[in-house]
Design a protein around this motif. Structure first.
Motif, PDB file in Angstrom:
ATOM      1  N   THR A  73       0.840  -1.204   0.000  1.00  0.00           N
ATOM      2  CA  THR A  73       0.000   0.000   0.000  1.00  0.00           C
ATOM      3  C   THR A  73       0.874   1.252   0.000  1.00  0.00           C
ATOM      4  O   THR A  73       0.594   2.215  -0.723  1.00  0.00           O
ATOM      5  N   ARG A  74       1.946   1.229   0.787  1.00  0.00           N
ATOM      6  CA  ARG A  74       2.848   2.394   0.833  1.00  0.00           C
ATOM      7  C   ARG A  74       3.446   2.656  -0.545  1.00  0.00           C
ATOM      8  O   ARG A  74       3.512   3.804  -1.012  1.00  0.00           O
ATOM      9  N   ALA A  75       3.873   1.582  -1.212  1.00  0.00           N
ATOM     10  CA  ALA A  75       4.471   1.732  -2.544  1.00  0.00           C
ATOM     11  C   ALA A  75       3.450   2.295  -3.529  1.00  0.00           C
ATOM     12  O   ALA A  75       3.763   3.188  -4.332  1.00  0.00           O
ATOM     13  N   THR A  76       2.218   1.780  -3.452  1.00  0.00           N
ATOM     14  CA  THR A  76       1.163   2.264  -4.352  1.00  0.00           C
ATOM     15  C   THR A  76       0.894   3.748  -4.112  1.00  0.00           C
ATOM     16  O   THR A  76       0.757   4.534  -5.056  1.00  0.00           O
ATOM     17  N   ALA A  77       0.818   4.137  -2.835  1.00  0.00           N
ATOM     18  CA  ALA A  77       0.509   5.529  -2.488  1.00  0.00           C
ATOM     19  C   ALA A  77       1.566   6.469  -3.068  1.00  0.00           C
ATOM     20  O   ALA A  77       1.249   7.555  -3.559  1.00  0.00           O
ATOM     21  N   LEU A  78       2.818   6.041  -3.024  1.00  0.00           N
ATOM     22  CA  LEU A  78       3.894   6.861  -3.605  1.00  0.00           C
ATOM     23  C   LEU A  78       3.771   6.889  -5.122  1.00  0.00           C
ATOM     24  O   LEU A  78       3.859   7.938  -5.758  1.00  0.00           O
ATOM     25  N   GLU A  79       3.557   5.718  -5.677  1.00  0.00           N
ATOM     26  CA  GLU A  79       3.502   5.571  -7.134  1.00  0.00           C
ATOM     27  C   GLU A  79       2.411   6.442  -7.755  1.00  0.00           C
ATOM     28  O   GLU A  79       2.630   7.096  -8.773  1.00  0.00           O
ATOM     29  N   ILE A  80       1.223   6.456  -7.136  1.00  0.00           N
ATOM     30  CA  ILE A  80       0.125   7.226  -7.724  1.00  0.00           C
ATOM     31  C   ILE A  80       0.069   8.649  -7.172  1.00  0.00           C
ATOM     32  O   ILE A  80      -0.846   9.407  -7.479  1.00  0.00           O
ATOM     33  N   GLY A  81       1.061   9.000  -6.311  1.00  0.00           N
ATOM     34  CA  GLY A  81       1.160  10.386  -5.863  1.00  0.00           C
ATOM     35  C   GLY A  81       0.116  10.821  -4.864  1.00  0.00           C
ATOM     36  O   GLY A  81      -0.215  12.005  -4.771  1.00  0.00           O
ATOM     37  N   LEU A  82      -0.396   9.876  -4.076  1.00  0.00           N
ATOM     38  CA  LEU A  82      -1.385  10.248  -3.055  1.00  0.00           C
ATOM     39  C   LEU A  82      -0.769  11.179  -2.015  1.00  0.00           C
ATOM     40  O   LEU A  82      -1.399  12.115  -1.549  1.00  0.00           O
ATOM     41  N   CYS A  83       0.485  10.856  -1.608  1.00  0.00           N
ATOM     42  CA  CYS A  83       1.161  11.601  -0.548  1.00  0.00           C
ATOM     43  C   CYS A  83       2.460  12.175  -1.099  1.00  0.00           C
ATOM     44  O   CYS A  83       3.071  11.608  -2.011  1.00  0.00           O
ATOM     45  N   ASP A  84       2.897  13.304  -0.499  1.00  0.00           N
ATOM     46  CA  ASP A  84       4.213  13.834  -0.855  1.00  0.00           C
ATOM     47  C   ASP A  84       5.303  12.934  -0.274  1.00  0.00           C
ATOM     48  O   ASP A  84       6.323  12.698  -0.899  1.00  0.00           O
ATOM     49  N   LYS A  85       5.064  12.459   0.953  1.00  0.00           N
ATOM     50  CA  LYS A  85       6.026  11.559   1.588  1.00  0.00           C
ATOM     51  C   LYS A  85       5.275  10.411   2.247  1.00  0.00           C
ATOM     52  O   LYS A  85       4.241  10.633   2.880  1.00  0.00           O
ATOM     53  N   VAL A  86       5.817   9.214   2.131  1.00  0.00           N
ATOM     54  CA  VAL A  86       5.221   8.044   2.779  1.00  0.00           C
ATOM     55  C   VAL A  86       6.266   7.465   3.729  1.00  0.00           C
ATOM     56  O   VAL A  86       7.428   7.322   3.360  1.00  0.00           O
ATOM     57  N   PHE A  87       5.852   7.180   4.956  1.00  0.00           N
ATOM     58  CA  PHE A  87       6.793   6.699   5.970  1.00  0.00           C
ATOM     59  C   PHE A  87       6.490   5.266   6.379  1.00  0.00           C
ATOM     60  O   PHE A  87       5.330   4.833   6.321  1.00  0.00           O
ATOM     61  N   ASP A  88       7.542   4.588   6.840  1.00  0.00           N
ATOM     62  CA  ASP A  88       7.389   3.190   7.251  1.00  0.00           C
ATOM     63  C   ASP A  88       6.690   3.042   8.597  1.00  0.00           C
ATOM     64  O   ASP A  88       6.165   1.973   8.910  1.00  0.00           O
ATOM     65  N   THR A  89       6.720   4.106   9.408  1.00  0.00           N
ATOM     66  CA  THR A  89       6.026   4.017  10.701  1.00  0.00           C
ATOM     67  C   THR A  89       5.047   5.189  10.832  1.00  0.00           C
ATOM     68  O   THR A  89       5.251   6.257  10.236  1.00  0.00           O
ATOM     69  N   ALA A  90       4.015   4.967  11.624  1.00  0.00           N
ATOM     70  CA  ALA A  90       3.019   6.011  11.863  1.00  0.00           C
ATOM     71  C   ALA A  90       3.665   7.182  12.598  1.00  0.00           C
ATOM     72  O   ALA A  90       3.374   8.351  12.317  1.00  0.00           O
ATOM     73  N   ALA A  91       4.565   6.874  13.535  1.00  0.00           N
ATOM     74  CA  ALA A  91       5.204   7.924  14.335  1.00  0.00           C
ATOM     75  C   ALA A  91       5.979   8.899  13.447  1.00  0.00           C
ATOM     76  O   ALA A  91       5.899  10.119  13.629  1.00  0.00           O
ATOM     77  N   GLN A  92       6.698   8.366  12.453  1.00  0.00           N
ATOM     78  CA  GLN A  92       7.427   9.252  11.535  1.00  0.00           C
ATOM     79  C   GLN A  92       6.455  10.112  10.724  1.00  0.00           C
ATOM     80  O   GLN A  92       6.703  11.286  10.466  1.00  0.00           O
ATOM     81  N   ALA A  93       5.361   9.492  10.292  1.00  0.00           N
ATOM     82  CA  ALA A  93       4.430  10.188   9.399  1.00  0.00           C
ATOM     83  C   ALA A  93       3.787  11.400  10.070  1.00  0.00           C
ATOM     84  O   ALA A  93       3.470  12.395   9.406  1.00  0.00           O
ATOM     85  N   VAL A  94       3.562  11.344  11.390  1.00  0.00           N
ATOM     86  CA  VAL A  94       2.846  12.434  12.069  1.00  0.00           C
ATOM     87  C   VAL A  94       3.785  13.566  12.489  1.00  0.00           C
ATOM     88  O   VAL A  94       3.317  14.616  12.944  1.00  0.00           O
ATOM     89  N   ASP A  95       5.071  13.346  12.355  1.00  0.00           N
ATOM     90  CA  ASP A  95       6.072  14.315  12.793  1.00  0.00           C
ATOM     91  C   ASP A  95       5.842  15.664  12.091  1.00  0.00           C
ATOM     92  O   ASP A  95       5.897  15.755  10.870  1.00  0.00           O
ATOM     93  N   GLY A  96       5.543  16.692  12.861  1.00  0.00           N
ATOM     94  CA  GLY A  96       5.356  18.031  12.288  1.00  0.00           C
ATOM     95  C   GLY A  96       3.999  18.269  11.649  1.00  0.00           C
ATOM     96  O   GLY A  96       3.756  19.334  11.069  1.00  0.00           O
TER      97      GLY A  96
END
Lengths: 312, 312
Positions: free
Chosen positions: A46-69
């Motif tokens: 799912t993370r790879a797909t989200a990056l591939e189709i441009g859903l997110c600017d950045k995709v992180f391996d952990t939830a904690a990293q993703a919420v940073d800032g």
């Protein structure tokens, strides 16, 4: 080109990247509602797909990293997974941030998430009444929320500012927003969504078990009634398992009423009481008219007929 | 202009001028399947409308007049009214004519109609699996039967010639035609149509009775599940009363199975058995895929969303 309004949030983080998160991400981009979108999903695919189709600017391996800032963190995981995610991200939440969710049940989500929310973070639970029978990061579309309701159920951990900013986001994505108490939300949803889903699942299951009627017959002759049930019953199994486990009391209450009512009609059939059946069916027709008048559907004949067009 | 095939019937008479008859009349005209269409409806208003919008070439005040000289007579009245109509028209039927019907129940129609059919007339019961939640002479449209199934249940009073001619008519209107035994038809329909309708009526009735949730809430928040039920439950009350009264045994059989199955899921919810729920919901999803593969619906996300478009 139409001038876009100023973004409502600087950075929005999605935890879970299924139908709702992907639709929100597309809508946020289309309407310019945030400057940056980050995301995390449990599955690497799912993370790879989200990056591939441009859903997110950045995709992180952990939830904690993703919420940073992030200014807004939206929990888009099944209701049963919300508590664990909240515990994991809590230490990384920015002061002044807002945490929200899109769960179909609100009391259970509040009970699981609120205790983890730091004092300098607001928690505003939300539930968009929109969806399709599809799931996953590729199933989203930017207009999913257009003219649909999004219910906010503010708690003690919500602030008026955080609530009104979240309302602006949902309105920016085309939704109508209402606020209500979480317990009332859960009862309303048990009536308009959860119990109908369970009933549809059950009816499709009955058809599947019946040996005197083959599945190919069920499938071939599914027009006029059954098809709408199968569409409902095709929704995501994990999401719905969690809905029923976490909105248990309201669903069991409504199921009890449903069974009573069904027995009344069943008895009328057995006794041959045509007047009672006719009166009942006449009453239910009026509710349908109310829904059309409320603009939540069109009067065009449909009955699941996506392919055929009306020949005016 | 495309050359039209030779008409299949010289004169077709419709008794009852609701959704199905008006759709058949429009399709017959559009595809040039009969030279002349006559009709009768019990209500003077319906008869006036049928003439006004040109559904029939001639509209008669009595069913007996309407069938005079017709090669095909199609009974399009509620199932409970078929026997009386058959008795009335029997003396006026042309030798060599065919009588058919479009009732949703076949054993009861055969029992009510067949005894009245003269020896020189064929009776070929039929049931098109197509409809919308609307009724009346203005609700018809010529493409209603396109790619839908029409089930024929020939009896001892059918002849192979009459059956194959009626099949050609239905195929000419765009339907796929299958033949089956009337008893099997009634069981299949109890599963794919009659019981789902009763359940939808019941669920809409529960919502209407619930005082803690207002009807305006039910209507506003009807997305994601309930809307499909209201569409089903808006169907014609008289037609459905007769369906349940005349297909009683099969409907009560399937309702019994439905209730058993519902109690299994209800118990799983009460006991918190998430694995059972998840496994069940996964199985029902597969049936939905089968229906899409069988071409009876599209995979496009719909969920009753007629108004919104997918933003590809």
């Amino acid at each position: 080109m139409t001038a876009k309004p100023a973004p409502i949030y600087d950075r929005v983080a999605f935890i879970g990247l299924g139908l709702i998160a992907s639709s929100m991400a597309l809508a946020i981009r289309q309407f310019g509602l945030a400057r940056e979108i980050t995301g995390h999903a449990k599955s690497a695919e799912t993370r790879a797909t989200a990056l591939e189709i441009g859903l997110c600017d950045k995709v992180f391996d952990t939830a904690a990293q993703a919420v940073d800032g992030a200014d807004l963190v939206v929990l888009c995981v099944p209701v049963g997974a919300m508590g664990e995610i909240a515990a994991e991200i809590a230490p990384r939440l920015k002061a002044g941030a807002c945490v929200s969710d899109v769960g179909s049940v609100k009391q259970a989500v509040i009970a699981a998430v609120a205790p983890h929310i730091p004092a300098d973070v607001a928690f505003v639970p939300a539930h968009p009444l929109a969806g399709t029978e599809h799931s996953g990061p590729r199933s989203g579309f930017a207009t999913l929320f257009q003219n649909r309701w999004c219910l906010l159920t503010p708690t003690e951990t919500s602030t008026p500012e955080a609530t009104s900013r979240l309302r602006a986001l949902w309105e920016g994505m085309g939704a109508n927003v209402d606020e209500m108490d979480a317990a009332h939300h859960d009862l309303v949803l048990a009536v308009v969504s959860h119990t109908p889903h369970l009933i549809a699942y059950t009816m499709v299951g009955v058809a599947d078990h019946l040996r005197r009627v083959s599945n190919s017959e069920v499938i071939k002759y599914s027009a006029s009634g059954f098809r709408d049930f199968t569409r409902i019953a095709a929704s995501d199994p994990t999401m719905w398992r969690d809905v029923f486990l976490t909105n248990k009391d309201a669903v069991l209450d409504i199921l009890g009423r449903f069974t009573e009512e069904l027995f009344v009609l069943q008895r009328a059939i057995r006794m041959g009481d045509g007047d009672e059946l006719h009166a009942y069916f006449t009453r239910t027709r009026a509710i349908r008219r109310g829904i059309i008048e409320a603009g939540q559907d069109t009067a065009a004949p449909d009955f699941g007929r996506v392919a055929a067009k009306k020949d005016a």
